[in-house]
Design a protein around this motif. Structure first.
Motif, PDB file in Angstrom:
ATOM      1  N   ALA A  40      38.511  33.723  50.768  1.00 32.52           N
ATOM      2  CA  ALA A  40      37.732  33.760  52.012  1.00 32.52           C
ATOM      3  C   ALA A  40      36.942  35.054  52.117  1.00 32.52           C
ATOM      4  O   ALA A  40      37.343  36.089  51.613  1.00 32.52           O
ATOM      5  CB  ALA A  40      38.651  33.643  53.220  1.00 32.52           C
ATOM      6  N   GLY A  41      35.835  34.960  52.776  1.00 28.93           N
ATOM      7  CA  GLY A  41      35.040  36.157  53.030  1.00 28.93           C
ATOM      8  C   GLY A  41      34.444  36.738  51.778  1.00 28.93           C
ATOM      9  O   GLY A  41      34.431  37.941  51.588  1.00 28.93           O
ATOM     10  N   ILE A  42      33.956  35.866  50.954  1.00 32.31           N
ATOM     11  CA  ILE A  42      33.415  36.351  49.696  1.00 32.31           C
ATOM     12  C   ILE A  42      32.022  36.944  49.896  1.00 32.31           C
ATOM     13  O   ILE A  42      31.156  36.348  50.505  1.00 32.31           O
ATOM     14  CB  ILE A  42      33.393  35.224  48.637  1.00 32.31           C
ATOM     15  N   ALA A  43      31.869  38.140  49.421  1.00 28.81           N
ATOM     16  CA  ALA A  43      30.568  38.786  49.442  1.00 28.81           C
ATOM     17  C   ALA A  43      30.070  38.853  48.012  1.00 28.81           C
ATOM     18  O   ALA A  43      30.803  39.227  47.098  1.00 28.81           O
ATOM     19  CB  ALA A  43      30.681  40.177  50.027  1.00 28.81           C
ATOM     20  N   LYS A  44      28.847  38.467  47.848  1.00 29.31           N
ATOM     21  CA  LYS A  44      28.298  38.523  46.498  1.00 29.31           C
ATOM     22  C   LYS A  44      27.545  39.821  46.326  1.00 29.31           C
ATOM     23  O   LYS A  44      26.657  40.147  47.099  1.00 29.31           O
ATOM     24  CB  LYS A  44      27.387  37.319  46.247  1.00 29.31           C
ATOM     25  N   ARG A  45      27.957  40.550  45.350  1.00 31.09           N
ATOM     26  CA  ARG A  45      27.293  41.822  45.083  1.00 31.09           C
ATOM     27  C   ARG A  45      26.571  41.737  43.764  1.00 31.09           C
ATOM     28  O   ARG A  45      27.167  41.367  42.742  1.00 31.09           O
ATOM     29  CB  ARG A  45      28.314  42.948  45.039  1.00 31.09           C
ATOM     30  N   HIS A  46      25.345  42.099  43.837  1.00 33.26           N
ATOM     31  CA  HIS A  46      24.586  42.139  42.591  1.00 33.26           C
ATOM     32  C   HIS A  46      24.736  43.526  42.009  1.00 33.26           C
ATOM     33  O   HIS A  46      24.376  44.511  42.629  1.00 33.26           O
ATOM     34  CB  HIS A  46      23.107  41.829  42.858  1.00 33.26           C
ATOM     35  N   GLN A  47      25.322  43.554  40.866  1.00 32.03           N
ATOM     36  CA  GLN A  47      25.617  44.860  40.297  1.00 32.03           C
ATOM     37  C   GLN A  47      25.073  45.003  38.890  1.00 32.03           C
ATOM     38  O   GLN A  47      25.238  44.129  38.050  1.00 32.03           O
ATOM     39  CB  GLN A  47      27.136  45.079  40.279  1.00 32.03           C
ATOM     40  N   GLU A  54      31.663  47.394  31.879  1.00 31.27           N
ATOM     41  CA  GLU A  54      31.679  47.084  33.303  1.00 31.27           C
ATOM     42  C   GLU A  54      30.971  45.749  33.506  1.00 31.27           C
ATOM     43  O   GLU A  54      29.948  45.484  32.889  1.00 31.27           O
ATOM     44  CB  GLU A  54      30.964  48.190  34.096  1.00 31.27           C
ATOM     45  N   GLN A  55      31.537  44.976  34.409  1.00 34.74           N
ATOM     46  CA  GLN A  55      30.987  43.662  34.652  1.00 34.74           C
ATOM     47  C   GLN A  55      29.625  43.759  35.335  1.00 34.74           C
ATOM     48  O   GLN A  55      29.463  44.463  36.324  1.00 34.74           O
ATOM     49  CB  GLN A  55      31.946  42.866  35.520  1.00 34.74           C
ATOM     50  N   ALA A  56      28.687  43.044  34.799  1.00 27.93           N
ATOM     51  CA  ALA A  56      27.353  43.069  35.387  1.00 27.93           C
ATOM     52  C   ALA A  56      27.091  41.754  36.089  1.00 27.93           C
ATOM     53  O   ALA A  56      27.837  40.793  35.942  1.00 27.93           O
ATOM     54  CB  ALA A  56      26.312  43.303  34.307  1.00 27.93           C
TER      55      ALA A  56
END
Ligand code: ZN
Length: 103
Positions: A40-47, A54-56
């Motif tokens: 729940a409450g998933i925020a999508k971050r573009h990284q 590191e995960q991109a």
């Protein structure tokens, strides 16, 4: 905080995309009165990758939800409020206010 890690809860308020979601509490943040609910409450971050390995790309992160926006789920009654009980040894336990069963 009445809600603990591992509790099954339903999100009853908040943003549209998390409202109505049920899941287990994976973390409690008592100092902020917030909980993190699985899925729940998933925020999508573009990284962008900064370091090697590191995960991109788009990272899905569970966002903390205020405890007032979640209700604990009773196996029998569904979303409910928590009451408190004390056993003969003085230990406190939590009960469902609707059916009285221990949670
Ligand atoms: Zn109940």
């Amino acid at each position: 905080m009445k809600i603990r890690k591992g509790d099954k809860v339903k999100v009853i308020a908040g943003k549209d995309r998390v409202r109505g979601h049920t899941g287990n509490v994976v973390r409690v943040l008592p100092e902020r009165n917030r909980v993190i609910v699985e899925g729940a409450g998933i925020a999508k971050r573009h990284q962008a990758p900064r370091r090697q390995n590191e995960q991109a790309g788009i990272i899905e992160k569970n966002m903390p939800i205020h405890v007032s926006n979640v209700m604990i789920l009773c196996d029998k009654c569904g979303p409910t409020r928590l009451g408190a009980g004390t056993d003969e040894d003085g230990r406190k336990y939590r009960v469902c206010r609707k059916c009285g069963s221990e949670l």
